[in-house]
Design an enzyme around this catalytic site. Structure first.
Site, PDB file in Angstrom:
ATOM      1  N   GLY A   1       0.828  -1.206   0.000  1.00 27.03           N
ATOM      2  CA  GLY A   1       0.000   0.000   0.000  1.00 27.03           C
ATOM      3  C   GLY A   1       0.858   1.250   0.000  1.00 27.03           C
TER       4      GLY A   1
ATOM      5  N   GLU B   1      12.570  -4.100  -3.683  1.00 19.11           N
ATOM      6  CA  GLU B   1      11.613  -4.305  -4.770  1.00 19.11           C
ATOM      7  C   GLU B   1      12.319  -4.154  -6.121  1.00 19.11           C
ATOM      8  OE1 GLU B   1       8.307  -1.558  -4.894  1.00 19.11           O
ATOM      9  OE2 GLU B   1       7.429  -2.534  -6.658  1.00 19.11           O
TER      10      GLU B   1
HETATM   11  C1  LIG Z   1       1.834  -2.926 -13.126  1.00 16.97           C
HETATM   12  C2  LIG Z   1       1.961  -1.993 -11.946  1.00 16.97           C
HETATM   13  C3  LIG Z   1       1.950  -2.491 -10.653  1.00 16.97           C
HETATM   14  C4  LIG Z   1       2.037  -1.651  -9.553  1.00 16.97           C
HETATM   15  N1  LIG Z   1       1.961  -2.188  -8.289  1.00 16.97           N
HETATM   16  C5  LIG Z   1       1.937  -1.355  -7.207  1.00 16.97           C
HETATM   17  C6  LIG Z   1       1.698  -1.858  -5.885  1.00 16.97           C
HETATM   18  O1  LIG Z   1       1.527  -3.060  -5.685  1.00 16.97           O
HETATM   19  N2  LIG Z   1       1.657  -0.996  -4.855  1.00 16.97           N
HETATM   20  C7  LIG Z   1       1.847   0.338  -5.019  1.00 16.97           C
HETATM   21  O2  LIG Z   1       1.823   1.059  -4.047  1.00 16.97           O
HETATM   22  N3  LIG Z   1       2.067   0.871  -6.265  1.00 16.97           N
HETATM   23  C8  LIG Z   1       2.097   0.055  -7.353  1.00 16.97           C
HETATM   24  N4  LIG Z   1       2.276   0.585  -8.628  1.00 16.97           N
HETATM   25  C9  LIG Z   1       2.351   2.047  -8.785  1.00 16.97           C
HETATM   26  C10 LIG Z   1       3.667   2.601  -9.274  1.00 16.97           C
HETATM   27  O3  LIG Z   1       4.616   2.589  -8.279  1.00 16.97           O
HETATM   28  C11 LIG Z   1       3.380   4.027  -9.791  1.00 16.97           C
HETATM   29  O4  LIG Z   1       2.556   3.899 -10.933  1.00 16.97           O
HETATM   30  C12 LIG Z   1       4.633   4.768 -10.166  1.00 16.97           C
HETATM   31  O5  LIG Z   1       5.383   5.085  -9.051  1.00 16.97           O
HETATM   32  C13 LIG Z   1       4.332   6.065 -10.947  1.00 16.97           C
HETATM   33  O6  LIG Z   1       3.394   6.874 -10.298  1.00 16.97           O
HETATM   34  P1  LIG Z   1       2.132   7.427 -11.096  1.00 16.97           P
HETATM   35  O7  LIG Z   1       1.459   6.301 -11.731  1.00 16.97           O
HETATM   36  O8  LIG Z   1       1.358   8.267 -10.159  1.00 16.97           O
HETATM   37  O9  LIG Z   1       2.740   8.320 -12.248  1.00 16.97           O
HETATM   38  P2  LIG Z   1       3.212   9.843 -12.135  1.00 16.97           P
HETATM   39  O10 LIG Z   1       4.067   9.995 -10.954  1.00 16.97           O
HETATM   40  O11 LIG Z   1       2.046  10.722 -12.278  1.00 16.97           O
HETATM   41  O12 LIG Z   1       4.144   9.964 -13.420  1.00 16.97           O
HETATM   42  C14 LIG Z   1       3.673  10.307 -14.709  1.00 16.97           C
HETATM   43  C15 LIG Z   1       4.890  10.553 -15.596  1.00 16.97           C
HETATM   44  O13 LIG Z   1       5.622  11.668 -15.103  1.00 16.97           O
HETATM   45  C16 LIG Z   1       6.972  11.328 -14.907  1.00 16.97           C
HETATM   46  N5  LIG Z   1       7.569  12.077 -13.804  1.00 16.97           N
HETATM   47  C17 LIG Z   1       7.064  12.241 -12.561  1.00 16.97           C
HETATM   48  N6  LIG Z   1       7.925  12.950 -11.815  1.00 16.97           N
HETATM   49  C18 LIG Z   1       8.995  13.234 -12.592  1.00 16.97           C
HETATM   50  C19 LIG Z   1      10.221  13.949 -12.390  1.00 16.97           C
HETATM   51  N7  LIG Z   1      10.521  14.498 -11.217  1.00 16.97           N
HETATM   52  N8  LIG Z   1      11.094  14.031 -13.425  1.00 16.97           N
HETATM   53  C20 LIG Z   1      10.800  13.469 -14.620  1.00 16.97           C
HETATM   54  N9  LIG Z   1       9.661  12.793 -14.864  1.00 16.97           N
HETATM   55  C21 LIG Z   1       8.767  12.688 -13.858  1.00 16.97           C
HETATM   56  C22 LIG Z   1       6.914   9.852 -14.607  1.00 16.97           C
HETATM   57  O14 LIG Z   1       8.169   9.226 -14.805  1.00 16.97           O
HETATM   58  C23 LIG Z   1       5.857   9.384 -15.586  1.00 16.97           C
HETATM   59  O15 LIG Z   1       6.413   9.218 -16.852  1.00 16.97           O
HETATM   60  C24 LIG Z   1       2.185  -0.254  -9.751  1.00 16.97           C
HETATM   61  C25 LIG Z   1       2.218   0.267 -11.054  1.00 16.97           C
HETATM   62  C26 LIG Z   1       2.091  -0.583 -12.152  1.00 16.97           C
HETATM   63  C27 LIG Z   1       2.108   0.020 -13.544  1.00 16.97           C
END
Ligand SMILES: Cc1cc2nc3c(=O)[nH]c(=O)nc-3n(C[C@H](O)[C@H](O)[C@H](O)COP(=O)(O)OP(=O)(O)OC[C@H]3O[C@@H](n4cnc5c(N)ncnc54)[C@H](O)[C@@H]3O)c2cc1C
Lengths: 396, 379
Positions: A132, A248
């Site tokens: 989470g 991880e």
């Molecule tokens: C298949 C899958 C399984 C997952 N499983 C889990 C889970 O079990 N538990 C859990 O907690 N989470 C899980 N996640 C979540 C995952 O950790 C997040 O999706 C990830 O950290 C990105 O966050 P976001 O989706 O909010 O994207 P955002 O943070 O909104 O990013 C959108 C885009 O902006 C870019 N970006 C953001 N900040 C910057 C920066 N400072 N510089 C340059 N680029 C930037 C990102 O790289 C991305 O390309 C999972 C995700 C996937 C796809």
């Protein structure tokens, strides 16, 4: 010493001969992966038998301490165990977030009761965990998380929402990041464990582009969790959260992207796009595949170098910072190339006209696109490399 | 068109955009997919397109069309591509319509072109036999029998195959392997005895089929173009299909880029919109650059067809190769820049990723076309 190791190898061989069921030595279909847990179902009865045998031995977590149910093996012994498992093509007895993520940080940061309570159940696959961390407003900026935990007597009362929680709908327990102080950012986060059947926890599956729904939105509505379930100190969760992310990422890059039991890409290319004098007929495709293989080998060698460095007590070197992002790129490229090699036979979704392996490639191709997002995006990973490893700071 | 739209073309483009936005947004495509629609397109929508004259947009006025040429059709396809509109425009109008106009006898034109323009017939080109585009790798056989021919073979990736009434089948009347000589095109009704059609469910949820021809008898008048000399005609038809499809892909790529751009201007992390991060800015700027190049190429190629320029084959490979590559890149970057939501079915960006994979292979992908470009340029 090496005599002892040879004796150990013999012991492992004998034990495996007796305890690894025949079907557990065959390639594993995706739907026979064993995740364990209270509600686990086993498509293949021998999967359960194999899990129980490995769990009792502690060999699902070979290097974890024996006192908590682990295998208690040294690095050398573990290496032998892994070699012997590979030699008979043994399937992994258990795949779990408990093993990959939670276990290592509990061993490091948990108190004695927490270790006694949770580690043995992870080893034996009795409890299935989910992660989470992410929230709708806190992905890359994980420390921006808003899920609140407020003290109330001996409990915390938790309210908020998580998202992308992989397998939350199957998990028994969750390790969760919560905000215990709103006046500061990183220093207001705590790391807490609770049972997913606690009143007020609900999950809602999210459908992925690959058609499956392995992850969920997870909602907490006045969820009561005993204070004793907090790992580490109040407001000290960020350090633990980051350490868990290291585990991880290294397990994603070590296991997720390498190997795979499918036919080598060059053979697939020959089969689907033609062969001329033993070569892939399409010279341009051949070059791209060769390039990919060379990159993959360079990556494997770097993993190996890093492993040997850390065995020599040199700690994880700078190279380890690029494992996750590079491994993700390699795996994505692998599937893009497989799609190209297989042509229109890799463009099926379901039904007639495509065989199971072909359909599997299409779905895996879609799934692979998450590799550079899950566990921290490639952009964030490269930012860290640039700042921490290369000493390049933001110009702002 | 040249490089600037004429007033008439601008009007067509505007009305096409308004129509598609109102009648065929992405939600319409989703509905077809989610309902497992057996036809895979909406006959009602198609009827409205026909009423607008789009089915006859390429067809000369004497056969009931609008005679707006490839430039006109290209504008419509681009708008359709933006929302992933599923329609018989590519199979019936662009590909088979071109085949009839380029290779048909007066009688064949009389029979089919007015029907295409009126929306009374749906047609498909049965070409591919392998997993990769290979226009002369034909083993489907057409053997002389009496006055006519008997055709047997298997076709795959036949766009709109299962909704067509009429096929154009590429078969071998002579030669072997990949010989360019000995290829002949045939008009085959889908209800002819011996034709069996199996729809294939594709990752982009658009229409394709596998077709088997088992001793299908056709008369001598079923031959489209010349016997044994069909490759020339086929290549001309394919070049038009490639250029038209490039226009459609340009629309799709532009749309998924626009959506991604809007997303990175709105999504906040670390207290700022993520579009403020240079790691994303430069990539967005690069995608924009690619789109600008693609637009020039597509406009030039569409115009060249209408002006009967002699470099149409080269421009067709340039357009199909270049736009395939750009769409490939932009769809993937789109998913990545959306982060986790990019992997969900709820967001549209994944639909474009799936479409990019399929459409890039239709009528040859980037590798096929860079090779062909080199050959045409003599190196
Ligand atoms: C298949 C899958 C399984 C997952 N499983 C889990 C889970 O079990 N538990 C859990 O907690 N989470 C899980 N996640 C979540 C995952 O950790 C997040 O999706 C990830 O950290 C990105 O966050 P976001 O989706 O909010 O994207 P955002 O943070 O909104 O990013 C959108 C885009 O902006 C870019 N970006 C953001 N900040 C910057 C920066 N400072 N510089 C340059 N680029 C930037 C990102 O790289 C991305 O390309 C999972 C995700 C996937 C796809």
């Amino acid at each position: 010493m090496s005599e002892n190791l040879e004796a150990f190898r013999k012991e492992v061989q004998d034990w495996l001969a007796e305890n690894c069921p025949p079907s557990m030595r065959t390639p594993m279909p995706e739907d026979e992966t064993v995740w364990g847990g209270r509600n686990a179902t086993y498509k293949n009865r021998e999967s359960k038998q194999w899990l129980d045998a490995m769990g009792a031995k502690g060999w699902t977590c070979p290097t974890w301490p024996k006192e908590y149910g682990g295998g208690g093996l040294s690095k050398e012994e573990n290496k032998i165990l892994q070699q012997e498992l590979r030699r008979i093509n043994a399937r992994p007895a258990l795949v779990s977030f408990g093993i990959m993520m939670l276990g290592p940080v509990l061993l490091e940061y948990g108190n004695e009761e927490q270790k006694q309570e949770h580690i043995p159940k992870i080893v034996r696959g009795e409890i299935r965990w989910c992660q989470g961390y992410s929230e709708p407003g806190a992905g890359s900026d994980l420390a921006g998380l808003q899920t609140r935990a407020i003290e109330d007597g001996d409990d915390y009362v938790i309210n908020g929402q998580k998202v992308w929680t992989s397998y939350a709908n199957y998990a028994d327990w969750i390790f969760c990041l919560v905000r215990t102080d709103t006046s500061v950012k990183h220093e207001g986060i705590s790391f807490i464990l609770f049972d997913m059947t606690t009143k007020g926890v609900t999950t809602k599956p999210i459908k992925l582009i690959s058609g499956s729904s392995p992850f969920c939105e997870t909602f907490f509505d006045d969820v009561r969790v005993p204070k004793a379930n907090m790992v580490g100190r109040v407001n000290g969760g960020w350090e633990i959260a980051k350490r868990l992310l290291q585990h991880e990422r290294s397990s994603i890059s070590a296991s997720g992207f390498t190997g795979g039991s499918s036919v080598p890409m060059q053979d697939v290319a020959k089969e689907y796009s033609g062969e001329a004098n033993g070569r892939i007929a399409d010279g341009s495709l051949r070059e791209s595949i060769a390039q990919h293989r060379m990159n993959a080998q360079a990556f494997q060698l770097t993993l190996k170098r890093s492993a040997e460095e850390s065995k020599a007590g040199m700690g994880p070197g700078a190279a380890s910072s690029i494992f996750k992002s590079y491994g993700a790129e390699l795996n994505k490229m692998k599937y893009d190339l497989l799609m190209e090699a297989m042509g229109t036979q890799a463009l099926g979704w379901e039904g007639d006209g495509f065989d199971a392996e072909e359909l599997n490639v299409t779905r895996s191709w879609l799934r692979s696109k998450a590799n550079s997002i899950e566990g921290g995006t490639t952009e964030i990973n490269l930012n860290v490399v640039a700042k921490r490893v290369l000493g390049l700071n933001d110009h702002q | 068109m040249g490089m600037v739209l004429t007033e008439e073309q601008q009007l067509l483009k505007d009305s096409a955009r308004d129509f598609i936005e109102a009648k065929s947004p992405v939600t319409a495509f989703r509905a077809l997919r989610d309902n497992d629609d057996p036809k895979g397109y909406s006959p009602d929508l198609w009827k409205e397109m026909v009423d607008l004259g789009w089915a006859g947009i390429l067809i000369p006025e004497e056969f009931g069309g609008l005679d707006f040429g490839m430039q006109g059709l290209g504008l419509v396809l681009e708008e359709a591509g933006k929302t992933l509109t599923a329609s018989p425009l590519v199979s019936t109008v662009l590909t088979c319509g071109s085949a009839l106009m380029l290779g048909g006898t007066q009688a064949q034109k009389q029979e089919f072109l007015p029907k295409i323009a009126a929306g009374d017939v749906l047609m498909s080109l049965g070409l591919e036999e392998n997993a990769h585009h290979a226009p002369t790798a034909i083993s489907t056989k057409a053997e002389k029998s009496g006055d006519g021919y008997t055709i047997s073979g298997k076709k795959t990736f036949v766009l709109d195959g299962h909704i067509a009434n009429q096929l154009i089948v590429v078969a071998r009347t002579g030669g072997t392997g990949e010989d360019i000589n000995g290829i002949t095109l045939f008009l085959v009704p889908t209800n002819a005895p011996g034709v069996s059609i199996q729809r294939t469910t594709m990752v982009d949820s658009r229409n394709a089929a596998n077709i088997e021809l088992n001793n299908v008898s056709v008369g001598a008048d079923a031959v489209l173009g010349s016997v044994d000399g069909g490759t020339d005609l086929l290549e001309q038809v394919l070049d038009r299909a490639r250029i038209g499809l490039a226009a459609e892909m340009l629309g799709s790529a532009q749309h998924v880029f626009d959506e991604t751009l809007a997303y990175i201007k709105e999504r906040k992390q670390f207290g700022v919109v993520i579009g403020q991060f240079q790691a994303l800015q430069h990539r967005a700027a690069k995608m924009f650059t690619e789109l600008e190049l693609c637009r020039s190429v597509v406009m030039e190629a569409l115009t060249a067809v209408d002006e009967k320029a002699n470099n149409v084959p080269l421009l067709a490979s340039l357009a199909k190769g270049k736009v395939s590559e750009a769409f490939h890149l932009i769809a993937r970057e789109g998913v990545q820049m959306h982060g986790g939501v990019g992997m969900t079915d709820e967001y549209d960006v994944g639909l474009y990723l799936k479409r990019s994979a399929v459409v890039e292979q239709a009528f040859g992908g980037p590798r096929y076309h860079s090779d062909r470009y080199a050959q045409l340029e003599g190196f």
